[in-house]
Design an enzyme around this catalytic site. Structure first.
Site, PDB file in Angstrom:
ATOM      1  NE  ARG A  88      44.956  24.786  26.534  1.00 23.73           N
ATOM      2  CZ  ARG A  88      44.858  26.118  26.466  1.00 23.73           C
ATOM      3  NH1 ARG A  88      45.476  26.796  25.513  1.00 23.73           N
ATOM      4  NH2 ARG A  88      44.149  26.768  27.370  1.00 23.73           N
ATOM      5  NE  ARG A 157      48.501  29.520  22.324  1.00 21.09           N
ATOM      6  CZ  ARG A 157      47.733  29.894  23.335  1.00 21.09           C
ATOM      7  NH1 ARG A 157      46.578  29.277  23.553  1.00 21.09           N
ATOM      8  NH2 ARG A 157      48.082  30.884  24.128  1.00 21.09           N
ATOM      9  CE  LYS A 220      45.756  33.166  23.314  1.00 18.00           C
ATOM     10  NZ  LYS A 220      44.620  32.874  24.226  1.00 18.00           N
ATOM     11  CE  LYS A 222      43.429  30.351  20.456  1.00 18.74           C
ATOM     12  NZ  LYS A 222      42.285  30.607  21.357  1.00 18.74           N
ATOM     13  CB  CYS A 441      35.435  28.816  29.594  1.00 18.04           C
ATOM     14  SG  CYS A 441      35.078  29.934  30.961  1.00 18.04           S
ATOM     15  CB  CYS A 447      40.557  30.052  34.682  1.00 20.89           C
ATOM     16  SG  CYS A 447      41.010  31.392  33.580  1.00 20.89           S
ATOM     17  CB  CYS A 486      36.954  36.483  32.175  1.00 21.16           C
ATOM     18  SG  CYS A 486      38.121  35.950  30.913  1.00 21.16           S
ATOM     19  CB  CYS A 490      37.921  30.154  26.824  1.00 17.33           C
ATOM     20  SG  CYS A 490      39.350  31.151  27.247  1.00 17.33           S
TER      21      CYS A 490
HETATM   22  C1  SRM Z   1      40.455  25.224  28.058  1.00 13.58           C
HETATM   23  C2  SRM Z   1      39.890  26.406  27.244  1.00 13.58           C
HETATM   24  C3  SRM Z   1      38.419  26.644  27.520  1.00 13.58           C
HETATM   25  C4  SRM Z   1      37.592  25.364  27.590  1.00 13.58           C
HETATM   26  O1  SRM Z   1      36.756  25.332  28.509  1.00 13.58           O
HETATM   27  O2  SRM Z   1      37.781  24.465  26.771  1.00 13.58           O
HETATM   28  C5  SRM Z   1      40.615  27.697  27.493  1.00 13.58           C
HETATM   29  C6  SRM Z   1      41.091  28.012  28.729  1.00 13.58           C
HETATM   30  C7  SRM Z   1      41.872  29.145  28.969  1.00 13.58           C
HETATM   31  N1  SRM Z   1      42.127  30.103  28.115  1.00 13.58           N
HETATM   32 FE1  SRM Z   1      41.262  30.311  26.333  1.00 13.58          FE
HETATM   33  N2  SRM Z   1      40.715  28.482  26.396  1.00 13.58           N
HETATM   34  C8  SRM Z   1      40.235  27.774  25.363  1.00 13.58           C
HETATM   35  C9  SRM Z   1      39.866  28.234  24.125  1.00 13.58           C
HETATM   36  C10 SRM Z   1      39.855  29.583  23.791  1.00 13.58           C
HETATM   37  C11 SRM Z   1      39.146  30.152  22.694  1.00 13.58           C
HETATM   38  C12 SRM Z   1      38.250  29.387  21.717  1.00 13.58           C
HETATM   39  C13 SRM Z   1      39.011  28.935  20.500  1.00 13.58           C
HETATM   40  O3  SRM Z   1      40.217  29.168  20.424  1.00 13.58           O
HETATM   41  O4  SRM Z   1      38.348  28.353  19.639  1.00 13.58           O
HETATM   42  C14 SRM Z   1      39.343  31.510  22.738  1.00 13.58           C
HETATM   43  C15 SRM Z   1      38.706  32.572  21.811  1.00 13.58           C
HETATM   44  C16 SRM Z   1      39.341  32.617  20.464  1.00 13.58           C
HETATM   45  C17 SRM Z   1      40.501  33.551  20.476  1.00 13.58           C
HETATM   46  O5  SRM Z   1      41.607  33.095  20.775  1.00 13.58           O
HETATM   47  O6  SRM Z   1      40.289  34.742  20.226  1.00 13.58           O
HETATM   48  C18 SRM Z   1      40.207  31.736  23.863  1.00 13.58           C
HETATM   49  C19 SRM Z   1      40.614  32.944  24.234  1.00 13.58           C
HETATM   50  C20 SRM Z   1      41.493  33.164  25.332  1.00 13.58           C
HETATM   51  C21 SRM Z   1      42.066  34.451  25.685  1.00 13.58           C
HETATM   52  C22 SRM Z   1      41.825  35.766  24.937  1.00 13.58           C
HETATM   53  C23 SRM Z   1      42.768  35.875  23.793  1.00 13.58           C
HETATM   54  C24 SRM Z   1      42.661  37.252  23.171  1.00 13.58           C
HETATM   55  O7  SRM Z   1      43.066  37.395  22.032  1.00 13.58           O
HETATM   56  O8  SRM Z   1      42.186  38.181  23.841  1.00 13.58           O
HETATM   57  C25 SRM Z   1      42.867  34.229  26.821  1.00 13.58           C
HETATM   58  C26 SRM Z   1      43.664  35.269  27.581  1.00 13.58           C
HETATM   59  C27 SRM Z   1      44.952  35.587  26.942  1.00 13.58           C
HETATM   60  O9  SRM Z   1      45.387  34.861  26.036  1.00 13.58           O
HETATM   61  O10 SRM Z   1      45.544  36.606  27.334  1.00 13.58           O
HETATM   62  C28 SRM Z   1      42.752  32.830  27.118  1.00 13.58           C
HETATM   63  C29 SRM Z   1      43.364  32.101  28.197  1.00 13.58           C
HETATM   64  C30 SRM Z   1      43.017  30.942  28.699  1.00 13.58           C
HETATM   65  C31 SRM Z   1      43.600  30.352  29.985  1.00 13.58           C
HETATM   66  C32 SRM Z   1      44.866  29.632  29.629  1.00 13.58           C
HETATM   67  C33 SRM Z   1      43.777  31.375  31.120  1.00 13.58           C
HETATM   68  C34 SRM Z   1      45.188  31.927  31.258  1.00 13.58           C
HETATM   69  O11 SRM Z   1      45.690  32.520  30.267  1.00 13.58           O
HETATM   70  O12 SRM Z   1      45.743  31.813  32.340  1.00 13.58           O
HETATM   71  C35 SRM Z   1      42.473  29.405  30.337  1.00 13.58           C
HETATM   72  C36 SRM Z   1      42.881  28.191  31.158  1.00 13.58           C
HETATM   73  C37 SRM Z   1      41.760  27.848  32.115  1.00 13.58           C
HETATM   74  C38 SRM Z   1      41.945  26.533  32.765  1.00 13.58           C
HETATM   75  O13 SRM Z   1      42.069  26.512  34.036  1.00 13.58           O
HETATM   76  O14 SRM Z   1      41.989  25.511  32.074  1.00 13.58           O
HETATM   77  N3  SRM Z   1      41.929  32.212  26.206  1.00 13.58           N
HETATM   78  N4  SRM Z   1      40.506  30.542  24.506  1.00 13.58           N
HETATM   79  C39 SRM Z   1      40.079  26.293  25.736  1.00 13.58           C
HETATM   80  C40 SRM Z   1      41.326  25.550  25.373  1.00 13.58           C
HETATM   81  C41 SRM Z   1      41.547  25.510  23.909  1.00 13.58           C
HETATM   82  C42 SRM Z   1      42.727  24.694  23.529  1.00 13.58           C
HETATM   83  O15 SRM Z   1      42.639  23.448  23.661  1.00 13.58           O
HETATM   84  O16 SRM Z   1      43.746  25.272  23.120  1.00 13.58           O
HETATM   85  S1  SF4 Z   2      37.065  32.640  29.307  1.00 13.95           S
HETATM   86 FE1  SF4 Z   2      38.155  33.642  30.897  1.00 13.95          FE
HETATM   87  S2  SF4 Z   2      37.532  32.517  32.643  1.00 13.95           S
HETATM   88 FE2  SF4 Z   2      36.988  31.246  31.013  1.00 13.95          FE
HETATM   89  S3  SF4 Z   2      38.730  29.969  30.743  1.00 13.95           S
HETATM   90 FE3  SF4 Z   2      38.989  31.641  29.371  1.00 13.95          FE
HETATM   91  S4  SF4 Z   2      40.216  33.019  30.476  1.00 13.95           S
HETATM   92 FE4  SF4 Z   2      39.404  31.624  31.984  1.00 13.95          FE
END
Ligand code: SRM
Ligand code: SF4
Ligand code: FAD
Ligand code: FMN
Lengths: 576, 613
Positions: A88, A157, A220, A222, A441, A447, A486, A490
């Site tokens: 990323r 982030r 993390k 943000k 997402c 993922c 899930c 995201c």
């Molecule tokens: C690529 C992206 C979704 C998308 O379709 O664009 C994404 C993809 C993933 N997110 Fe996310 N998140 C993405 C924005 C978000 C957002 C939205 C935002 O930040 O505006 C959230 C919700 C906001 C937040 O953080 O609360 C988000 C909340 C999570 C979480 C839950 C965090 C939590 O506090 O519970 C995880 C899981 C974790 O961190 O344990 C996670 C984890 C992941 C992972 C890295 C899975 C992993 O931990 O192994 C995913 C990678 C999937 C893949 O194959 O690419 N991602 N993730 C976004 C990348 C953002 C970036 O460029 O940095």
């Molecule tokens: S929402 Fe869940 S399934 Fe979708 S990218 Fe984030 S961690 Fe993966």
């Protein structure tokens, strides 16, 4: 709570490692994230790295993944999972130059499975990179002054920033600050250069991580900058949201919003999405002290025992918003001013062409779910490479996974338009407003946390919903729909008017009632249901909406008025 | 040393007095030496082979006095065998001769002391051909000596040669031919003409044996104690199981999965067979013989081209059956043999086929054989109105194929696992599959049964538990090493082990990847070096990995490691041998000659073992 009286500190950084979660020990003993990554990279018996190195590599924007489509098949073949890595990019505000685009395109073709992915936080992801190609990718990025630092991991982030092209001057100002904020908050460890660029280890005078220390953040963190009236970045979902306050087009300062976060876990009521609380206003010159103060409070008080409860939002709800605010002000050395008035109108993207106040032109392209790839129908990847080849301005990735070709001189517009037509990139006009406001997402197959399809499924589902919209004459009605594989959220599904989060293959929770411009969380309407139930529910509610909506009433607001779901006033009550 | 009491009837009084006299005259050391010598003598006798040192001691000084002929003529039956056929034939030949009262010794080229050659009187040789017209692995040393300048003139020697081979190979029975030629050059007298046997060697071999033995019988003397004691020949061979090559066991298929992942350029399978209730046992390193059935669609195609019915009746080995069944289960119906060419040339009288006959067209014939199967010949040169019997007369019996066993009974009781690479190629734009590998791929699904037998592979077994082993294998060549590691894991063997594995692509062709990773983790496997030729340029192969680790490889050899090489005979084995030579030159400070001598010694000491195909 009074500032002097210390709150409960049994779960934060003040405790010895053995009283905290295992990840804290891992970080502390990793020698500032070095771990054994170098050894893992040369181990040719496996395409993976060790479990602890995989965790450390997240701090460098790199995730170990495997192709889940063939995971089971390979297990039966006595082969290890088809491991590869996702990288990323750190791209504050989502702005990149044509030359950077061309390099990313080349890397994606050479090492990333012929695709690029625009993310919901305005950056690029490369998937399917083999372990032995990682260095080539990261050094390639370096050639165009890009890196992957802190794109993941327990640190700050990617910093977001509204792309709003119309207000060119203001955007330029705020974007510059967002970029500085990212550089300011990113980790400093020399490990990055040593591991990925092959740099010699330098003896640092003073601590290697002056701000973070050996254990970095609890989780993390943000940061995002919003420029009203657009809330495209969903400022209320940020741990630290900064809402630009301007006068006569000139930036004055920011309203400070803290404690946003959407991640939750099914069947775990103690986890919930939370929208950020606006706690006051600071002048622009106080920006960096405020960032340090807010981050240091979370660094010092955040929960380091239970990662499910470690985000800033829980620290705030545990300690109390007032206490947290007071602690921030104490570290800041002054009180925050009262929040200034502002108003948002939407969190979507204005698609198509617009002219900035400076006369430059911008075109926002709809990129479905941010997936840049060549398909039989549309050679999106080739088309954008062609455009990058002649474009003199910049690209801006929107928080809705779409793309703006930005800063086009009027005389250059025809050439760009011609390419858009040639590659069919201009077809967004023909789609439904719902599709243009849809986000999914990544989910399967890369993922590791996905429980259901998302990116590969939402387009088909939307097609089926479009049939419903047609029957109810809602095709041009902007409605936000967001799907995730899930509950992690995201694609920010919990602030969509229609939210879908995966529970199991083919099964989703359906949420209704989110605020159109991200001001309100939605509420679960159906739990763990399949496509038929989803379509049936949408047919019913959308039909009702078409008949009984008030002038200008949004679908999200209507579902609450009509009593389909109760309004969620605070994240804490999301699960009630 | 003191005189002993008279022990009784075991010896004559005369012998006893001699011993008494001897005993008193002996020093401690001499006494010990003599006891060892007699022990050795009786042991060798029991083992059925009299090794040269014993023989030389047997021969009293007086014997070397010129002109004085030995009391009786001695027949040595010498065999060179890799997969056991020649060995088995040699054994029955020895029996047959002994029955005629001929004094016989059975000897394996693998440990035959070449010094003996000059003293041989009658020598019957049975040798197979392997590789590309080469001698069997274990016989290479003997061939080197025989064909070198060191070989003595053999005017006093009378001999006969039986050559085993496979007529689909270009250099048919070459090893046997070489021996026959060379013995003649050395002045020996040919008793019986050489006979070259195809894979259906039984009848031809039997005839040759009877003829050869008959030549000696008249001269035969009364058998001596030595000859008699040869009776229990080959005591090291395990008690013959109820099932063997002639009577295979119907093994139920437990599992049959493709090991090669998506996108692989190959198809390699893991096949688990049940030996339950068969009484069959084996050791790691042994092979399993599989009796295949031909592809039904090929049988149908043949019948269609021949215009014959599947129900037409034919007799196979005196048993009446249908043509369809015969083609499916009794005959080879793919690869072309000279025999079939001749046969078809006569039936059709085609000039083009006639032109391929005879020794002087060997090359053209080989080329033709390589790109024509029986089906192609039958289609290209149709024979009008021939009947079933006429057709099968040109065919040879269907042969079992061997597969290294990839499991250990210690880890998988009553099972035998195979690692089979499916042979697929196109000829004249028609897809072709290997008979056995194709049969195992297409028709050995779970619960089907496969006719099998154990093919012992004595020269490829594990050394003692504490001995380090170097295992080099490409592709399916890793199969026996999986058995080795399973065995050593169960036994808790202390010896280090180092695997060099090569294939095409890491992602898809890393056979048994997770098992090797596990073995590395728990230390059963000490080191693992990989070469995936198609992942990166320049292509790297196992021999390149060996070179890269040259210093350590040499150190392991010096520390007594056993070296195993398994897999492709055409390229890998020679390339690995070359790499080893370089390594010994570089790290052992020897010149090339010294290095190959080093390797020959390893081979003779059975510390450098090949199982290539
Ligand atoms: C690529 C992206 C979704 C998308 O379709 O664009 C994404 C993809 C993933 N997110 Fe996310 N998140 C993405 C924005 C978000 C957002 C939205 C935002 O930040 O505006 C959230 C919700 C906001 C937040 O953080 O609360 C988000 C909340 C999570 C979480 C839950 C965090 C939590 O506090 O519970 C995880 C899981 C974790 O961190 O344990 C996670 C984890 C992941 C992972 C890295 C899975 C992993 O931990 O192994 C995913 C990678 C999937 C893949 O194959 O690419 N991602 N993730 C976004 C990348 C953002 C970036 O460029 O940095
Ligand atoms: S929402 Fe869940 S399934 Fe979708 S990218 Fe984030 S961690 Fe993966
Ligand atoms: C001791 C020993 C151990 C073995 N262990 C294994 C093992 O563990 N795993 C394994 O897979 N095999 C092993 N083999 C090889 C195995 O016995 C068979 O030889 C192999 O499976 C091919 O047999 P088949 O009946 O499938 O092919 P066949 O029907 O015998 O056909 C093979 C023949 O096809 C012809 N052919 C092949 N390619 C072409 C082409 N492109 N054009 C024209 N003709 C072609 C050649 O004449 C080749 O000899 C072992 C062999 C030996 C002697
Ligand atoms: C790997 C391999 C290579 C062979 N190469 C030849 C050859 O080049 N020429 C030949 O006539 N027979 C060849 N044969 C056939 C054998 O000589 C034949 O199977 C013989 O019966 C084996 O006898 P043995 O079991 O005593 O070794 C080959 C057999 C194998 C397994």
């Amino acid at each position: 709570m009074d500032v002097k009286t210390q709150p409960d500190r049994s779960r934060d950084v003040s405790q010895p490692l053995d009283k905290l979660g295992p990840d804290e020990t891992l970080k502390a003993n990793s020698d500032y994230l070095r771990g054994t990554i170098k050894q893992s990279l040369v181990d040719d018996v496996t395409a993976a790295v060790t479990a602890s190195d995989a965790k450390l590599m997240k701090f460098f924007g790199i995730y170990q993944q495997d192709d889940r489509d063939i995971r089971d098949e390979r297990r039966r073949q006595k082969l290890e999972a088809a491991f590869s890595f996702m990288a990323r990019v750190r791209l504050p505000g989502g702005v990149c130059s044509p030359s950077q685009w061309l390099k990313l395109d080349a890397l994606g073709r050479a090492y990333g499975g012929d695709t690029l992915r625009l993310t919901t936080r305005q950056t690029f992801q490369l998937h399917r990179i083999m372990k032995h190609d990682l260095r080539a990718v990261i050094q390639g990025l370096r050639e165009v002054l890009l890196d992957t630092k802190a794109a993941c991991g327990d640190d700050t982030r990617g910093v977001m920033c509204t792309v709003n092209p119309n207000l060119s001057k203001l955007h330029a100002e705020v974007y510059a600050l967002a970029k500085r904020a990212s550089d300011h908050a990113v980790h400093r460890t020399g490990a990055y250069g040593e591991i990925w660029y092959g740099a010699e280890r330098q003896e640092t005078d003073g601590p290697e991580e002056p701000f973070y220390g050996r254990t970095y953040m609890p989780r993390k963190f943000k940061i995002g900058f919003a420029i009203p009236p657009s809330n495209d970045i969903d400022v209320y979902s940020q741990d630290l949201g900064l809402i630009a306050i301007a006068r006569r087009g000139k930036l004055r300062g920011f309203n400070v919003a803290i404690g946003g976060g959407l991640g939750r876990t099914d069947q775990a009521p103690k986890t919930y999405p939370r929208l950020a609380s606006v706690i006051g206003y600071v002048d622009a010159d106080k920006l960096f002290p405020v960032i340090d103060a807010v981050m240091s409070v979370q660094r010092d008080y955040g929960d380091r025992l239970d990662r499910l409860h470690a985000r800033f939002k829980y620290t705030i709800d545990d300690k109390g918003l007032d206490w947290i605010k007071a602690e921030i002000e104490r570290r800041l050395g002054c009180a925050l001013a009262p929040a200034q008035p502002y108003s948002f109108t939407s969190n979507g993207d204005p698609l198509g062409w617009t002219k900035g106040e400076d006369g430059r032109e911008h075109c926002t392209l709809f990129i479905q779910n941010g997936r840049i790839v060549n398909t039989p129908e549309r050679a999106t990847m080739d088309g954008l490479r062609a455009i990058a080849g002649i474009h003199k301005g910049t690209f801006r990735i929107t928080p809705n996974q779409s793309l703006i070709i930005s800063d086009i001189a009027p005389e250059d517009r025809p050439a760009i338009e011609a390419l858009m037509r040639e590659y069919g990139l201009d077809e967004f006009e023909t789609r439904s407003a719902l599709r243009l406001n849809s986000m999914a997402c990544v989910a399967l197959p890369t993922c590791g946390l996905a429980m259901a399809e998302s990116e590969r499924y939402l387009p088909d589902l939307v097609t089926k919903i479009e049939a419903i919209l047609d029957t109810h004459g809602l095709t041009d009605e902007p409605i936000t729909i967001r799907m995730t594989g899930c509950p992690n959220g995201c694609a920010r599904p919990y602030i969509a008017e229609i939210g879908l989060t995966g529970r199991a293959p083919g099964k989703y929770n359906l949420y209704l009632g989110g605020g159109f411009h991200g001001q309100r969380l939605n509420k679960m309407y159906l739990e763990n249901v399949g496509e038929d139930a989803i379509l049936e529910a949408l047919d019913k509610t959308l039909g009702h909406y078409a008949r009984d909506r008030k002038p200008g009433e949004r679908f999200g607001d209507f579902t609450i008025r009509a009593g389909y779901v109760a309004e969620v006033k605070e994240g804490r009550f999301f699960n009630d | 040393m003191t005189k002993l009491e008279f022990p009784g009837s075991a010896l004559t009084t005369d012998q006893w007095e001699q011993i008494g006299r001897l005993a008193t005259s002996l020093s401690q050391e001499q006494a010990i030496w003599i006891s060892g010598y007699f022990a050795g003598l009786s042991h060798q006798a029991r083992a059925g082979t009299i090794s040269a040192d014993v023989l030389e001691q047997l021969a009293p000084p007086s014997r070397s006095v010129p002109g004085e002929a030995p009391a009786t003529r001695l027949l040595t039956v010498l065999f060179g065998s890799e997969t056991g056929n020649s060995r088995a034939l040699a054994k029955s030949l020895a029996e047959e001769a002994r029955a005629k009262g001929i004094q016989v010794q059975l000897a394996d080229m693998a440990d035959y002391k070449t010094r003996r050659l000059k003293d041989e009187q009658d020598l019957f040789v049975i040798a197979s051909t392997h590789g590309e017209g080469d001698a069997p692995q274990t016989a290479v040393g003997f061939f080197e000596f025989l064909e070198s300048r060191k070989a003595p003139k053999l005017p006093q020697l009378r001999y006969a040669v039986l050559a085993l081979g496979d007529s689909t190979y270009e250099r048919y029975c070459e090893a046997g031919k070489r021996i026959d030629r060379r013995l003649e050059e050395l002045g020996a007298q040919r008793l019986v003409d050489r006979v070259d046997c195809d894979v259906d060697y039984e009848d031809a071999a039997a005839a040759w044996m009877t003829a050869s033995v008959a030549k000696l019988a008249p001269a035969a003397q009364k058998s001596t104690s030595v000859a008699a004691s040869v009776a229990g020949a080959q005591s090291d061979a395990p008690a013959a199981p109820a099932f063997d090559k002639k009577h295979p066991f119907q093994a139920a298929v437990i599992d049959n999965i493709v090991l090669t992942g998506r996108g692989s350029s190959k198809e390699t399978r893991h096949i688990e067979l049940s030996l339950a209730d068969s009484g069959l046992t084996y050791q790691p390193g042994d092979a399993l013989g599989v009796m295949p059935r031909n592809d039904p669609t090929l049988v149908a195609a043949l019948l269609e081209r021949l215009g014959l019915s599947a129900d037409a009746s034919v007799t196979v080995k005196q048993n009446a059956t249908t043509l369809g069944e015969a083609l499916a289960g009794a005959f080879e119906i793919t690869a072309l043999t000279p025999r079939f060419l001749d046969h078809w040339a006569e039936i059709t009288g085609t000039a083009e086929l006639q032109a391929l006959r005879g020794a002087d067209h060997a090359e053209a014939r080989a080329a033709f054989q390589h790109n024509h199967h029986i089906l192609d010949v039958v289609s290209k040169f149709p024979a009008r109105g021939i009947d079933a019997a006429q057709f099968v007369a040109g065919l040879r019996p269907l042969q079992p194929r061997l597969y290294s066993i990839a499991s250990s009974l210690a880890a998988a009781p009553e099972e035998a696992h195979l690692t089979v690479s499916t042979v697929r190629y196109a000829l004249h734009d028609l897809p072709r599959t290997g008979v056995a590998s194709g049969y195992l791929a297409a028709r050995a699904e779970a619960d089907a049964t496969v006719p099998v037998y154990i093919q012992a592979n004595d020269h490829f077994h594990l050394p003692d538990d504490d001995v380090p082993i170097l295992m080099v294998g490409a592709g399916t060549g890793v199969a026996p090493y999986r058995a080795f590691m399973q065995e050593r894991e169960v036994r808790g063997a202390s010896g280090r082990s180092w695997l060099f594995f090569g294939e095409r692509n890491f992602r898809s062709d890393f056979l048994y990847q997770v098992e090797w990773q596990e073995l590395l983790k728990n230390g059963v496997l000490s080191r693992l070096d990989l070469a995936f030729s198609r992942d990166a340029a320049p292509k790297t192969y196992v021999q390149d990995r060996l070179r890269r680790q040259g210093r350590d490889v040499y150190a392991w050899l010096e520390e007594g490691a056993y070296l195993y090489v398994c897999g492709d005979a055409a390229h890998m084995a020679p390339d690995v041998h070359a790499a080893l030579t370089d390594i010994i030159v570089e790290h052992g400070g020897l010149d090339r000659e010294g290095a190959s001598a080093y390797l020959s010694t390893l081979q003779r000491d059975r510390r450098y073992r090949l199982d290539v195909y």
